[in-house]
Write a protein that holds these residues in place. Structure first.
Motif, PDB file in Angstrom:
ATOM      1  N   TYR B  35      -3.606  -1.903   3.613  1.00  0.00           N
ATOM      2  CA  TYR B  35      -3.822  -1.183   4.863  1.00  0.00           C
ATOM      3  C   TYR B  35      -5.124  -0.407   4.771  1.00  0.00           C
ATOM      4  O   TYR B  35      -5.572  -0.043   3.689  1.00  0.00           O
ATOM      5  N   ARG B  36      -5.658  -0.096   5.945  1.00  0.00           N
ATOM      6  CA  ARG B  36      -6.670   0.948   5.987  1.00  0.00           C
ATOM      7  C   ARG B  36      -6.148   2.045   6.903  1.00  0.00           C
ATOM      8  O   ARG B  36      -5.389   1.777   7.853  1.00  0.00           O
ATOM      9  N   GLN B  37      -6.548   3.265   6.575  1.00  0.00           N
ATOM     10  CA  GLN B  37      -6.069   4.425   7.324  1.00  0.00           C
ATOM     11  C   GLN B  37      -7.253   5.227   7.809  1.00  0.00           C
ATOM     12  O   GLN B  37      -8.078   5.681   7.004  1.00  0.00           O
ATOM     13  N   ASP B  38      -7.334   5.412   9.106  1.00  0.00           N
ATOM     14  CA  ASP B  38      -8.408   6.177   9.719  1.00  0.00           C
ATOM     15  C   ASP B  38      -7.801   7.246  10.609  1.00  0.00           C
ATOM     16  O   ASP B  38      -6.747   7.027  11.222  1.00  0.00           O
ATOM     17  N   PRO B  39      -8.472   8.411  10.713  1.00  0.00           N
ATOM     18  CA  PRO B  39      -7.916   9.506  11.524  1.00  0.00           C
ATOM     19  C   PRO B  39      -7.606   9.046  12.945  1.00  0.00           C
ATOM     20  O   PRO B  39      -8.429   8.422  13.600  1.00  0.00           O
ATOM     21  N   GLY B  40      -6.407   9.367  13.405  1.00  0.00           N
ATOM     22  CA  GLY B  40      -6.004   9.036  14.764  1.00  0.00           C
ATOM     23  C   GLY B  40      -5.562   7.597  14.972  1.00  0.00           C
ATOM     24  O   GLY B  40      -5.004   7.266  16.018  1.00  0.00           O
ATOM     25  N   LEU B  41      -5.803   6.753  13.985  1.00  0.00           N
ATOM     26  CA  LEU B  41      -5.443   5.333  14.145  1.00  0.00           C
ATOM     27  C   LEU B  41      -4.259   4.930  13.270  1.00  0.00           C
ATOM     28  O   LEU B  41      -3.731   3.832  13.408  1.00  0.00           O
ATOM     29  N   GLY B  42      -3.872   5.788  12.374  1.00  0.00           N
ATOM     30  CA  GLY B  42      -2.739   5.466  11.525  1.00  0.00           C
ATOM     31  C   GLY B  42      -3.059   4.382  10.516  1.00  0.00           C
ATOM     32  O   GLY B  42      -4.225   4.091  10.230  1.00  0.00           O
ATOM     33  N   MET B  88     -10.046   4.975   4.196  1.00  0.00           N
ATOM     34  CA  MET B  88      -9.085   5.095   3.102  1.00  0.00           C
ATOM     35  C   MET B  88      -8.305   3.785   3.053  1.00  0.00           C
ATOM     36  O   MET B  88      -7.748   3.349   4.070  1.00  0.00           O
ATOM     37  N   TYR B  89      -8.266   3.157   1.884  1.00  0.00           N
ATOM     38  CA  TYR B  89      -7.551   1.894   1.726  1.00  0.00           C
ATOM     39  C   TYR B  89      -6.291   2.119   0.890  1.00  0.00           C
ATOM     40  O   TYR B  89      -6.352   2.672  -0.209  1.00  0.00           O
ATOM     41  N   LEU B  90      -5.179   1.660   1.455  1.00  0.00           N
ATOM     42  CA  LEU B  90      -3.900   1.862   0.783  1.00  0.00           C
ATOM     43  C   LEU B  90      -3.253   0.517   0.480  1.00  0.00           C
ATOM     44  O   LEU B  90      -3.165  -0.355   1.347  1.00  0.00           O
ATOM     45  N   CYS B  91      -2.773   0.392  -0.738  1.00  0.00           N
ATOM     46  CA  CYS B  91      -2.028  -0.789  -1.151  1.00  0.00           C
ATOM     47  C   CYS B  91      -0.550  -0.420  -1.203  1.00  0.00           C
ATOM     48  O   CYS B  91      -0.199   0.733  -1.510  1.00  0.00           O
ATOM     49  N   GLN B 107       8.555   0.474   1.574  1.00  0.00           N
ATOM     50  CA  GLN B 107       7.289   0.146   0.940  1.00  0.00           C
ATOM     51  C   GLN B 107       6.908   1.259  -0.028  1.00  0.00           C
ATOM     52  O   GLN B 107       7.106   2.437   0.257  1.00  0.00           O
ATOM     53  N   TYR B 108       6.343   0.863  -1.139  1.00  0.00           N
ATOM     54  CA  TYR B 108       5.870   1.797  -2.145  1.00  0.00           C
ATOM     55  C   TYR B 108       4.351   1.732  -2.148  1.00  0.00           C
ATOM     56  O   TYR B 108       3.779   0.665  -2.334  1.00  0.00           O
ATOM     57  N   PHE B 109       3.758   2.889  -1.959  1.00  0.00           N
ATOM     58  CA  PHE B 109       2.310   2.942  -1.803  1.00  0.00           C
ATOM     59  C   PHE B 109       1.603   3.410  -3.063  1.00  0.00           C
ATOM     60  O   PHE B 109       2.126   4.212  -3.839  1.00  0.00           O
ATOM     61  N   GLY B 110       0.375   2.926  -3.219  1.00  0.00           N
ATOM     62  CA  GLY B 110      -0.510   3.461  -4.242  1.00  0.00           C
ATOM     63  C   GLY B 110      -1.173   4.737  -3.742  1.00  0.00           C
ATOM     64  O   GLY B 110      -0.969   5.146  -2.601  1.00  0.00           O
ATOM     65  N   PRO B 111      -1.995   5.377  -4.576  1.00  0.00           N
ATOM     66  CA  PRO B 111      -2.617   6.650  -4.216  1.00  0.00           C
ATOM     67  C   PRO B 111      -3.763   6.512  -3.214  1.00  0.00           C
ATOM     68  O   PRO B 111      -4.195   7.507  -2.642  1.00  0.00           O
TER      69      PRO B 111
END
Lengths: 113, 118
Positions: B35-42, B88-91, B107-111
């Protein structure tokens, strides 16, 4: 596509009060809905899961409700503490693909001492 | 406890560079996600994989590719990094729903990896 909406404005409450966060979804009713907590600079951590046929789920100070008529889930933290301050995300999955999750953008909770 | 690790917490790259983000999970999970996470976009799903060498596009695959040669490792590749890939990239990983009868698909996420493309 599925859309998950959470209040983008931060929720500020006083320590000891109950925090209530809202998650609304459009289109299809999810098979189940999950709530995650995310601290700054960290990945989300799973908190609670509620299924389509369940009205309410509890875990310690946490409570989740699921109203398929309103297309809404509420997440409650009772007796809130400053340590509960974080961003809370809801996520849905659907019968046609249990392996795919749709996340809301999260609501930031600030609990003031 | 499930552990998902990501190769870097912070990365700074230049436009046009090829970027590799690595993710490793230690619980023998079938499914892995980027995933990628950006402000306001989740969180927005880029790609996911349900088995070794298997992958599916998520909602925003353009400009990305993935590789899953081993069950525990899922790599995200930015073929030619651009400034709009600063994020921010989340695995994450999860058990396959078929194996759990729909009971435990958390789901289990990385840091996370915070990537800045200059």
């Amino acid at each position: 596509s599925q859309k998950i909406e959470q209040n983008s404005e931060a929720l500020n409450i006083q320590e000891g009060k109950t925090a209530t966060l809202t998650c609304n979804y459009t289109n299809y009713s999810p098979a189940y809905l999950q709530w995650y907590r995310q601290d700054p600079g960290r990945g989300p951590v799973f908190l609670l899961l509620i299924r389509e046929n369940e009205k309410e789920k509890r875990k310690e100070r946490l409570k989740v409700t699921f109203d398929t008529t309103l297309k809404q889930s509420l997440f409650h933290i009772t007796a809130s503490q400053p340590a509960d301050s974080a961003t809370y995300l809801c996520a849905t999955t659907y019968v046609y693909n249990f392996n795919k999750f749709y996340f809301g953008s999260g609501t930031k909770l600030n609990v003031k001492p | 406890d499930v552990k998902v690790t990501q190769s870097s917490r912070y990365l700074v790259k230049r436009t046009g560079e090829k970027v590799f983000l690595e993710c490793v999970q230690d619980m023998d999970h079938e499914n892995m996600f980027w995933y990628r996470q950006d402000p306001g976009l989740g969180l927005r799903l880029i790609y996911f994989s349900y088995d070794v060498k298997m992958k599916e596009k998520g909602d925003i695959p353009e400009g990305y590719s993935v590789s899953r040669e081993k069950k525990e490792r899922f790599s995200l590749i930015l073929e030619s990094a651009s400034t709009n890939q600063t994020s921010m990239y989340l695995c994450a990983s999860s058990l396959d729903s078929f194996l759990t009868s729909g009971r435990k698909e958390t789901q289990y996420f990385g840091p996370g990896t915070r990537l800045l493309v200059l």
